[in-house]
Each structure stands twice: as C-alpha cells, then as structure tokens.
Design an enzyme around this catalytic site. Structure first.
Site, short mmCIF file in Angstrom:
data_model
loop_
_atom_site.label_atom_id
_atom_site.label_comp_id
_atom_site.label_asym_id
_atom_site.label_seq_id
_atom_site.Cartn_x
_atom_site.Cartn_y
_atom_site.Cartn_z
CG ASP A 106 -2.99 -5.32 -8.48
OD1 ASP A 106 -3.93 -4.38 -8.45
OD2 ASP A 106 -2.06 -5.61 -7.78
CE LYS A 157 0.52 -2.12 0.70
NZ LYS A 157 0.29 -1.38 -0.39
CG ASP A 217 -4.00 -7.22 -4.70
OD1 ASP A 217 -3.23 -8.13 -4.91
OD2 ASP A 217 -3.56 -5.86 -4.25
N1 GDD Z 1 1.16 3.34 -14.25
C1 GDD Z 1 1.57 3.04 -13.01
N2 GDD Z 1 2.62 3.53 -12.59
N3 GDD Z 1 0.78 2.04 -12.23
C2 GDD Z 1 1.26 1.55 -11.13
C3 GDD Z 1 2.21 2.33 -10.56
C4 GDD Z 1 3.08 3.56 -11.13
O1 GDD Z 1 3.83 4.21 -10.79
N4 GDD Z 1 2.47 2.03 -9.20
C5 GDD Z 1 1.51 0.81 -9.04
N5 GDD Z 1 0.57 0.71 -10.17
C6 GDD Z 1 -0.52 -0.04 -10.23
C7 GDD Z 1 -0.06 -1.66 -10.19
O2 GDD Z 1 0.31 -2.30 -11.54
C8 GDD Z 1 -1.37 -1.97 -9.58
O3 GDD Z 1 -2.28 -2.53 -10.59
C9 GDD Z 1 -1.99 -0.87 -8.92
O4 GDD Z 1 -1.39 0.25 -9.38
C10 GDD Z 1 -1.73 -0.78 -7.43
O5 GDD Z 1 -0.47 -1.29 -7.03
P1 GDD Z 1 0.13 -2.13 -6.17
O6 GDD Z 1 1.51 -2.11 -6.28
O7 GDD Z 1 -0.32 -3.63 -6.53
O8 GDD Z 1 -0.46 -1.76 -4.91
P2 GDD Z 1 -0.88 -2.71 -3.55
O9 GDD Z 1 -1.59 -3.92 -4.01
O10 GDD Z 1 0.23 -2.94 -2.63
O11 GDD Z 1 -1.86 -1.58 -2.86
C11 GDD Z 1 -2.95 -1.15 -3.61
O12 GDD Z 1 -4.06 -1.93 -3.94
C12 GDD Z 1 -4.94 -2.32 -2.59
C13 GDD Z 1 -6.03 -3.19 -3.45
O13 GDD Z 1 -5.33 -4.12 -3.97
C14 GDD Z 1 -3.49 0.42 -2.97
O14 GDD Z 1 -4.47 0.85 -3.82
C15 GDD Z 1 -4.35 -0.14 -1.76
O15 GDD Z 1 -4.68 1.18 -1.19
C16 GDD Z 1 -5.44 -1.16 -2.03
O16 GDD Z 1 -6.14 -1.49 -0.82
MG MG Z 2 -2.01 -4.85 -5.70
#
Ligand code: GDD
Ligand code: MG
Length: 370
Positions: A106, A157, A217
């Site tokens: 994403d 977070k 993001d």
């Molecule tokens: N296959 C799979 N299975 N993908 C997953 C799963 C899962 O269980 N959970 C999350 N994802 C994918 C999401 O689709 C996304 O592309 C990515 O992993 C990160 O998940 P998000 O839910 O978007 O997390 P976030 O944005 O709150 O935080 C993450 O991204 C940040 C940067 O954008 C973390 O990695 C943070 O540490 C990071 O700073």
């Molecule tokens: Mg994200």
C-alpha cells in the site's frame, strides 16, 4: 531476484473506497497501485514476485494474472485468515532460498532498490529496513538507529512519549532467508511487533537504509489525494498513460472532448471519456476510463474512478468518486467528500465537506426538484 508483496490488508481506513476492492488495487493515475509497485520492482530487475493475498484476492488475480503482461512472473500465496506480515512471508518460505525483498503493497515510492541491496550486502545485514521521515510517526513503525545505521529499537505505532525520531519504517525490507526460521509456522506473526524486536534482542545485525525517495502510504483518503497531488504536480518522475495533448494534459484514446471544454493541467483522462461543452477541469485531477461529464460541469482537483456520470452544471472539488458514481444536475460535491462505488446523488444536492457515501447508497434530488 524475488520479492514478496504484502497485499492482504483490508484497508479499513480507506473506506468507502475499499468496500469492494482491496487497498492495493485502488487506482493511482488510472492504474492499480499494485501495477505501479510491480513496475518499480521490474525497473530494478526484480521479476519473480510473490503476492501474499488474503482480502478479495480475485480482484488482484483477475487483473494481474501471471504477470506476463507486466513483464514479471507472478505467483500467489493465499491466506484463509490473515497471518500477519511475517506469517504471510513464512507461508512461502519454501520458495525463498536467497536474499529477497518484502514490500508493503500500500506504499507508493521511487526508492532505489538496487542501491538498498548494495547497502544491505556491504553491511552483511540479516535484515535491512528502508526508512523515511514523516511528520507524525505515531501512525507508523518508529526506528531508532545508531550512527552506523544499525537498528537499535523498533516501536510499532509508538505512543507520543516514545517518539524520539521522525524516521519510520517505510515498508520495504531486504531479508536473509534464515531469518524466517524465527517465525512460527501457521500462526499470526508480524515483522513490526514480533520479528524485528526479536532479531534485535538476539543481537542479529538489522540495518536501516535511510531513503531520500518520494514515499506515501495510501492508508487514508487524505493521503490518497495527496499522492495524486504530488504525482501530478511533478514531485515524482513517472510516466503517465495516454498522449500528452497540452501542458500537463494526458488523454488516452477514444475520448470525445468538446472543443469548448476547458482543461487546465495537470489532468489525466482515461480512455473513452465524453466531456461536453462548457466543462472546466482544473488540475491536479484524474478522470477514469469511460466517464461522462455533462455540460458546464466544473471539476477541480478531483479524482474520478471509471464510469462516473455527471449531469449538467455539477461541481466537484477536492473529492474522490469511486467507480460508477452518478451525480445529478447542479449538485455540488466538495472538499474531502468520498463517494463509494455506484453511489447515486440526485440533482441540486450540496454535500457537506468531508461526507462519505457508502457504495450503492442513493441520495435523492433535493426537494426543489421533487
Ligand atoms: N498477506 C498479508 N497478510 N498482508 C498483510 C497482512 C496479512 O495478515 N496484514 C497487513 N498486510 C499488508 C497490507 O495489505 C499492507 O500492504 C501492508 O501489509 C502493511 O499493513 P498496514 O495495515 O497498511 O500497516 P500500517 O500502514 O498500519 O503500518 C505498516 O506500514 C507502515 C508504512 O506504511 C507497518 O509496517 C509500519 O511499521 C510502517 O511504518
Ligand atoms: Mg499501510
């Protein structure tokens, strides 16, 4: 070289845009985000890509297929329930026998993956995490590093008191396959809350690669709009589909644009759109494939997904319309409004800024028309 793209998230914060579509498939400049991510990998000669999917996988698969059309080899790993970011990678461990990339699906970035790999190898890291600066680290994974670049602490977070830096995890990792042995199979496990802290506790060399690349993001509608604004205003060197017809105007084939329509770039118009006389489109705006824009309508800094239908004299400003939305004559949709797929707004309506409309919801014409 191989990469795993994490594409299983639901994208709840991006609703109503993601009610009928996984987050990684939302269109960015008329092409799904994942297509941009794949292009980026291919530009760095990474052509073996595993998509870790979970939520609405058919959307992803039916568009991307085996990847041939995009010059890569795509395979899919399906989770029946989300395994978490690291659990998803563990599931494909058998296919990962050399150093590989993991990417959050994403994120839009032009990070230099080739240079990041060099950095990882030079340091003999077990894992390397790309970092980017942000204004509010509390929404991300905060990464504290030593002067050498070695990671000291990873806090997902962080609470306000724990914020010591504005450098966060940019969601691009390089990982050595042996690291996967620390992930329990078949259970929910994440890089962010479990694996990285565990590696640091063990004293394994985890490095941070501070990138100066563009980074976004697309987690919320505001960020989704900001990304378009940045891309169209020239923040990132990326080609757009379609022919450039004027200053900052890109139009794909099959469009019927009335000579008395006024386009002020940057504007991207997908194929087969009809734009009637007296319409004014001001950028940065994107109009998706097969949209019809009725006479004298005004579109300012808006994003329209395919097949939107606008009546006459409609005003759209700083809003997002998902696929198949229909807006009646003289209605006004302004700042921060997000309309889900196939939503219908009648005539003479004026939505309060920031209104979200669910997919398929119908808002009748205002009383003066009824
Ligand atoms: N296959 C799979 N299975 N993908 C997953 C799963 C899962 O269980 N959970 C999350 N994802 C994918 C999401 O689709 C996304 O592309 C990515 O992993 C990160 O998940 P998000 O839910 O978007 O997390 P976030 O944005 O709150 O935080 C993450 O991204 C940040 C940067 O954008 C973390 O990695 C943070 O540490 C990071 O700073
Ligand atoms: Mg994200």
């Amino acid at each position: 070289m191989k990469a795993v793209i994490l594409a299983g998230g639901e994208g709840t914060r991006l609703r109503p845009l993601t009610c009928n579509m996984p987050k990684c498939m939302v269109p960015i400049l008329n092409r799904p985000l994942l297509e941009h991510v794949i292009d980026h990998l291919r530009e760095h000669a990474i052509r073996d890509i595993i998509l870790a999917v979970c939520f609405m996988p058919h959307h992803i698969r039916s568009y991307l297929g085996d990847g041939k059309r995009f010059g890569v080899r795509l395979t899919y790993s399906m989770e029946s329930s989300p395994l978490g970011t690291a659990g998803a990678v563990k599931q494909v461990e058998a296919h990962l026998d050399e150093t590989f990339f993991v990417l959050n699906g994403d994120v839009f970035t032009d990070l230099d993956l080739t240079q990041m790999m060099r950095y990882h190898r030079e340091r003999g890291a077990k894992a390397t995490i790309a970092l980017t600066p942000v204004e509010d680290p509390s929404l991300y994974g905060l990464v504290e590093t030593e002067a050498t670049g070695r990671v000291e602490r990873f806090i997902e977070k962080p609470s306000p008191e724990a914020i010591t830096t504005n450098m966060i995890n940019a969601g691009t990792y390089i990982v050595e396959p042996e690291v996967l042995s620390h992930i329990p199979p078949g259970s929910r496990f994440t890089f962010e809350r479990e694996l990285f802290p565990l590696l640091l506790e063990r004293g394994d060399p985890v490095y941070a690669y501070p990138a100066e690349a563009y980074w976004m993001d697309i987690g919320t509608p505001e960020k989704y709009q900001k990304l378009h604004h940045d891309l169209l205003s020239g923040g990132v060197a990326k080609g757009f589909a379609g022919e450039r017809t004027g200053q900052g105007i890109w139009v794909e084939e099959g469009c019927d644009i009335h000579p008395q329509a006024e386009l002020e770039g940057p504007v991207v118009i997908g194929r087969d759109c009809v734009i009637e006389s007296g319409v004014r489109v001001r950028g940065p705006s994107v109009i998706g494939e097969g949209c019809r824009i009725g006479k004298d309508s005004v579109i300012e800094q808006a994003i329209l997904w395919p097949k939107a239908r606008l009546g006459q004299g409609v005003v759209l400003r700083k809003c997002v319309l998902a696929e198949g939305v229909s807006i009646g004559d003289q209605s006004r949709i302004t700042e921060g409004c997000v309309l889900g797929g196939n939503a219908v707004v009648g005539c003479d309506q004026s939505l309060t800024p920031g209104t979200n409309i669910l997919p398929g919801e119908e808002l009748p014409s205002s009383s003066k028309r009824r």
